[in-house]
Write a protein that holds these residues in place. Structure first.
Motif, mmCIF file in Angstrom:
data_model
loop_
_atom_site.group_PDB
_atom_site.id
_atom_site.type_symbol
_atom_site.label_atom_id
_atom_site.label_comp_id
_atom_site.label_asym_id
_atom_site.label_seq_id
_atom_site.Cartn_x
_atom_site.Cartn_y
_atom_site.Cartn_z
ATOM 1 N N TRP A 164 -41.025 30.066 -17.958
ATOM 2 C CA TRP A 164 -40.395 29.987 -19.272
ATOM 3 C C TRP A 164 -41.360 29.528 -20.358
ATOM 4 C CZ3 TRP A 164 -35.342 31.130 -20.848
ATOM 5 C CH2 TRP A 164 -34.521 31.620 -19.837
ATOM 6 N N PRO A 165 -42.200 28.527 -20.132
ATOM 7 C CA PRO A 165 -43.130 28.131 -21.199
ATOM 8 C C PRO A 165 -44.076 29.246 -21.621
ATOM 9 C CG PRO A 165 -42.943 26.380 -19.594
ATOM 10 C CD PRO A 165 -42.247 27.564 -19.015
ATOM 11 N N PHE A 166 -44.614 29.999 -20.649
ATOM 12 C CA PHE A 166 -45.539 31.071 -21.029
ATOM 13 C C PHE A 166 -44.787 32.226 -21.679
ATOM 14 C CE2 PHE A 166 -48.405 34.703 -20.275
ATOM 15 C CZ PHE A 166 -49.532 34.193 -20.886
ATOM 16 N N GLY A 167 -43.559 32.506 -21.231
ATOM 17 C CA GLY A 167 -42.751 33.517 -21.912
ATOM 18 C C GLY A 167 -42.457 33.125 -23.347
ATOM 19 N N ALA B 176 -35.476 28.989 -33.055
ATOM 20 C CA ALA B 176 -36.913 29.055 -33.322
ATOM 21 C C ALA B 176 -37.610 27.756 -32.923
ATOM 22 C CB ALA B 176 -37.158 29.362 -34.799
ATOM 23 N N VAL B 177 -36.993 26.628 -33.258
ATOM 24 C CA VAL B 177 -37.578 25.332 -32.883
ATOM 25 C C VAL B 177 -37.590 25.173 -31.369
ATOM 26 C CG1 VAL B 177 -37.271 22.837 -33.037
ATOM 27 C CG2 VAL B 177 -36.964 24.258 -35.071
ATOM 28 N N THR B 178 -36.505 25.573 -30.710
ATOM 29 C CA THR B 178 -36.445 25.483 -29.247
ATOM 30 C C THR B 178 -37.494 26.373 -28.598
ATOM 31 O OG1 THR B 178 -34.059 25.071 -29.414
ATOM 32 C CG2 THR B 178 -34.919 25.723 -27.253
ATOM 33 N N LEU B 179 -37.673 27.572 -29.145
ATOM 34 C CA LEU B 179 -38.681 28.489 -28.605
ATOM 35 C C LEU B 179 -40.074 27.890 -28.705
ATOM 36 C CD1 LEU B 179 -39.233 31.429 -27.566
ATOM 37 C CD2 LEU B 179 -39.613 32.039 -29.949
ATOM 38 N N PHE B 180 -40.401 27.331 -29.869
ATOM 39 C CA PHE B 180 -41.723 26.734 -30.027
ATOM 40 C C PHE B 180 -41.874 25.503 -29.136
ATOM 41 C CE2 PHE B 180 -44.647 23.776 -32.168
ATOM 42 C CZ PHE B 180 -45.791 24.562 -32.186
ATOM 43 N N ALA B 181 -40.796 24.727 -28.983
ATOM 44 C CA ALA B 181 -40.867 23.539 -28.121
ATOM 45 C C ALA B 181 -41.151 23.935 -26.678
ATOM 46 C CB ALA B 181 -39.564 22.752 -28.217
ATOM 47 N N TYR B 182 -40.508 24.991 -26.201
ATOM 48 C CA TYR B 182 -40.759 25.450 -24.832
ATOM 49 C C TYR B 182 -42.201 25.905 -24.650
ATOM 50 C CZ TYR B 182 -36.297 25.358 -22.350
ATOM 51 O OH TYR B 182 -35.177 24.952 -21.679
ATOM 52 N N LEU C 79 -44.457 22.828 -23.904
ATOM 53 C CA LEU C 79 -44.060 21.896 -22.853
ATOM 54 C C LEU C 79 -44.601 22.362 -21.508
ATOM 55 C CD1 LEU C 79 -40.374 21.083 -23.894
ATOM 56 C CD2 LEU C 79 -42.412 19.659 -24.216
ATOM 57 N N THR C 80 -44.422 21.541 -20.506
ATOM 58 C CA THR C 80 -44.961 21.805 -19.167
ATOM 59 C C THR C 80 -43.824 22.103 -18.202
ATOM 60 O OG1 THR C 80 -46.808 20.292 -19.576
ATOM 61 C CG2 THR C 80 -46.355 20.873 -17.283
ATOM 62 N N GLN C 81 -43.996 23.155 -17.403
ATOM 63 C CA GLN C 81 -43.011 23.477 -16.371
ATOM 64 C C GLN C 81 -43.469 22.868 -15.048
ATOM 65 O OE1 GLN C 81 -41.962 27.582 -16.125
ATOM 66 N NE2 GLN C 81 -40.499 27.294 -14.472
ATOM 67 N N HIS C 82 -42.623 22.039 -14.447
ATOM 68 C CA HIS C 82 -42.974 21.327 -13.229
ATOM 69 C C HIS C 82 -42.632 22.147 -11.994
ATOM 70 C CE1 HIS C 82 -43.797 17.772 -15.675
ATOM 71 N NE2 HIS C 82 -42.650 18.023 -16.312
ATOM 72 N N ALA C 83 -42.962 21.618 -10.844
ATOM 73 C CA ALA C 83 -42.787 22.356 -9.583
ATOM 74 C C ALA C 83 -41.325 22.650 -9.288
ATOM 75 C CB ALA C 83 -43.416 21.575 -8.433
ATOM 76 N N ASP C 84 -40.424 21.788 -9.735
ATOM 77 C CA ASP C 84 -39.000 22.016 -9.486
ATOM 78 C C ASP C 84 -38.358 22.951 -10.506
ATOM 79 O OD1 ASP C 84 -39.181 20.383 -11.649
ATOM 80 O OD2 ASP C 84 -37.761 18.873 -10.955
ATOM 81 N N GLY C 85 -39.152 23.492 -11.433
ATOM 82 C CA GLY C 85 -38.658 24.445 -12.407
ATOM 83 C C GLY C 85 -38.220 23.855 -13.720
ATOM 84 N N THR C 86 -38.166 22.533 -13.826
ATOM 85 C CA THR C 86 -37.763 21.904 -15.079
ATOM 86 C C THR C 86 -38.894 21.961 -16.094
ATOM 87 O OG1 THR C 86 -38.472 19.724 -14.288
ATOM 88 C CG2 THR C 86 -36.173 20.368 -13.890
ATOM 89 N N VAL D 253 -46.761 17.369 -23.525
ATOM 90 C CA VAL D 253 -47.065 18.478 -24.437
ATOM 91 C C VAL D 253 -48.440 19.044 -24.102
ATOM 92 C CG1 VAL D 253 -47.510 19.084 -26.839
ATOM 93 C CG2 VAL D 253 -45.614 17.550 -26.262
ATOM 94 N N THR D 254 -48.537 20.360 -24.082
ATOM 95 C CA THR D 254 -49.807 21.018 -23.780
ATOM 96 C C THR D 254 -49.911 22.330 -24.556
ATOM 97 O OG1 THR D 254 -51.148 22.000 -22.015
ATOM 98 C CG2 THR D 254 -48.766 22.155 -21.785
ATOM 99 N N PHE D 255 -51.132 22.687 -24.891
ATOM 100 C CA PHE D 255 -51.406 23.961 -25.557
ATOM 101 C C PHE D 255 -52.170 24.907 -24.630
ATOM 102 C CE2 PHE D 255 -50.690 21.061 -29.067
ATOM 103 C CZ PHE D 255 -49.912 21.818 -29.930
ATOM 104 N N ASN D 256 -52.111 24.610 -23.326
ATOM 105 C CA ASN D 256 -52.818 25.461 -22.363
ATOM 106 C C ASN D 256 -52.224 26.861 -22.283
ATOM 107 O OD1 ASN D 256 -54.604 23.412 -21.680
ATOM 108 N ND2 ASN D 256 -53.313 22.648 -20.015
ATOM 109 N N HIS D 257 -50.939 26.988 -22.583
ATOM 110 C CA HIS D 257 -50.318 28.317 -22.516
ATOM 111 C C HIS D 257 -50.927 29.253 -23.562
ATOM 112 C CE1 HIS D 257 -47.531 26.265 -19.949
ATOM 113 N NE2 HIS D 257 -47.033 25.527 -20.929
ATOM 114 N N PHE D 258 -51.174 28.749 -24.747
ATOM 115 C CA PHE D 258 -51.785 29.571 -25.788
ATOM 116 C C PHE D 258 -53.234 29.912 -25.443
ATOM 117 C CE2 PHE D 258 -48.282 27.579 -28.048
ATOM 118 C CZ PHE D 258 -47.781 28.629 -28.796
ATOM 119 N N SER D 259 -53.965 28.939 -24.942
ATOM 120 C CA SER D 259 -55.355 29.209 -24.560
ATOM 121 C C SER D 259 -55.404 30.204 -23.409
ATOM 122 C CB SER D 259 -56.063 27.910 -24.182
ATOM 123 O OG SER D 259 -55.442 27.309 -23.060
ATOM 124 N N HIS D 260 -54.451 30.114 -22.483
ATOM 125 C CA HIS D 260 -54.407 31.067 -21.363
ATOM 126 C C HIS D 260 -54.099 32.474 -21.859
ATOM 127 C CE1 HIS D 260 -53.733 32.664 -17.375
ATOM 128 N NE2 HIS D 260 -52.487 33.002 -17.689
#
Length: 306
Positions: A276-279, A50-56, A59-66, A71-78
């Protein structure tokens, strides 16, 4: 001086009593040691994921997939800004609530019939009730696909057309109705079994007294049986709603593109889009929605019970 001495005496007395207290024995530690396996299991398979899921999700996914900082909350706003995702959330709530409501309407008659049946009849009804749980969910769902097929070869359409009830095949498959029907079939035992347990605890003399005072069958159920069985109803509603809202296989096979649920959206974002972050964000929204609905329903049932 007397006041100061009195004020200091109380802490000193408590400290001396604590020092005189014997050290915990092996028997005292045994209870805590027995809890360690359960605590370790919960930490490893519930808290940490659960903690790992919330952490993901933040977080931000970079161009190389990492996936890493910042930290950002843009995924929730999106998620809440785009209408397509809000529509999926609304459809998930609608189908889960519809399944739970139908389970309540059909569950009470079945539960009452089981209680009033003979011991053999109750055993047979229990076997019939839990039989769907023995079969794989994939097999059950494909079975409903054959039954609800939109063509003339669908079992339901073939029966209705053979009886002359309809002239053209019904289009039920790949709709929200198909998902609700199959979900009700799968999760119906989760409603009936808690209701049977709650109704069995009601003293028959209470219902008999209501009938003696002139209450009819419906009035007795509404004023006596229903309020006293609310704990079982709350458990059944929570189970059916939670399992339906989080289901993946049934809407994926029977819903198509017209009955997407949050579980399907999570799978698409992770396996198809590789976001992964948006999922993880969608998964957090799903968990938060289920927990919020369970809290609200529990609060409503408790108020009705009081």
């Amino acid at each position: 001086m007397t006041v100061s001495a009195t004020a200091l005496a109380s802490p000193l007395t408590a400290a001396r009593a604590a020092l005189r207290r014997p050290a915990p024995s092996l028997r005292d530690w045994a209870g805590w040691l027995l809890l360690l396996p359960a605590v370790a299991f919960l930490l490893a398979f519930f808290v940490l994921p659960a903690v790992t899921l919330f952490a993901y999700s933040i977080l931000t996914q970079h161009a190389d997939g990492t996936v890493s900082l910042p930290v950002t909350f843009n995924h929730f706003s999106h998620f809440f800004r785009e209408s397509v995702y809000s529509h999926v959330l609304f459809d998930t709530l609608k189908m889960a609530l519809a399944t739970a409501a139908l389970a309540i309407l059909l569950g009470y008659p079945v539960a009452l019939a089981m209680l009033r049946a003979s011991p053999l009849g109750m055993r047979l009804m229990t076997i019939m009730l839990i039989a769907p749980l023995i079969v794989s969910v994939v097999v059950r769902t494909y079975g409903w696909q054959l039954i609800l097929a939109n063509s003339r070869s669908g079992v339901l359409n073939w029966i209705l057309m053979s009886l002359g009830i309809i002239d053209h095949p019904l289009r039920i498959l790949y709709t929200q109705a198909a998902v609700v029907i199959a979900s009700l079939h799968v999760f119906f035992p989760m409603m009936v079994l808690p209701l049977v347990s709650a109704l069995a605890k009601i003293d028959p003399d209470v219902e008999n007294a209501a009938r003696t005072l002139g209450a009819g069958a419906w009035s007795t159920f509404r004023r006596v049986s229903l309020p006293l069985s609310l704990p079982g109803l709350a458990v059944g509603f929570t189970l059916v709603f939670s399992l339906t809202a989080s289901s993946y296989v049934t809407p994926a096979i029977l819903g198509g593109t017209n009955a997407q649920m949050l579980g399907n959206l999570i799978e698409q974002q992770i396996t198809a889009v590789y976001d992964w972050p948006f999922g993880a964000t969608v998964a957090v929204v799903l968990v938060a929605t289920v927990l919020a609905m369970n809290f609200v329903s529990g609060w409503i049932f408790e108020r009705r019970r009081a």
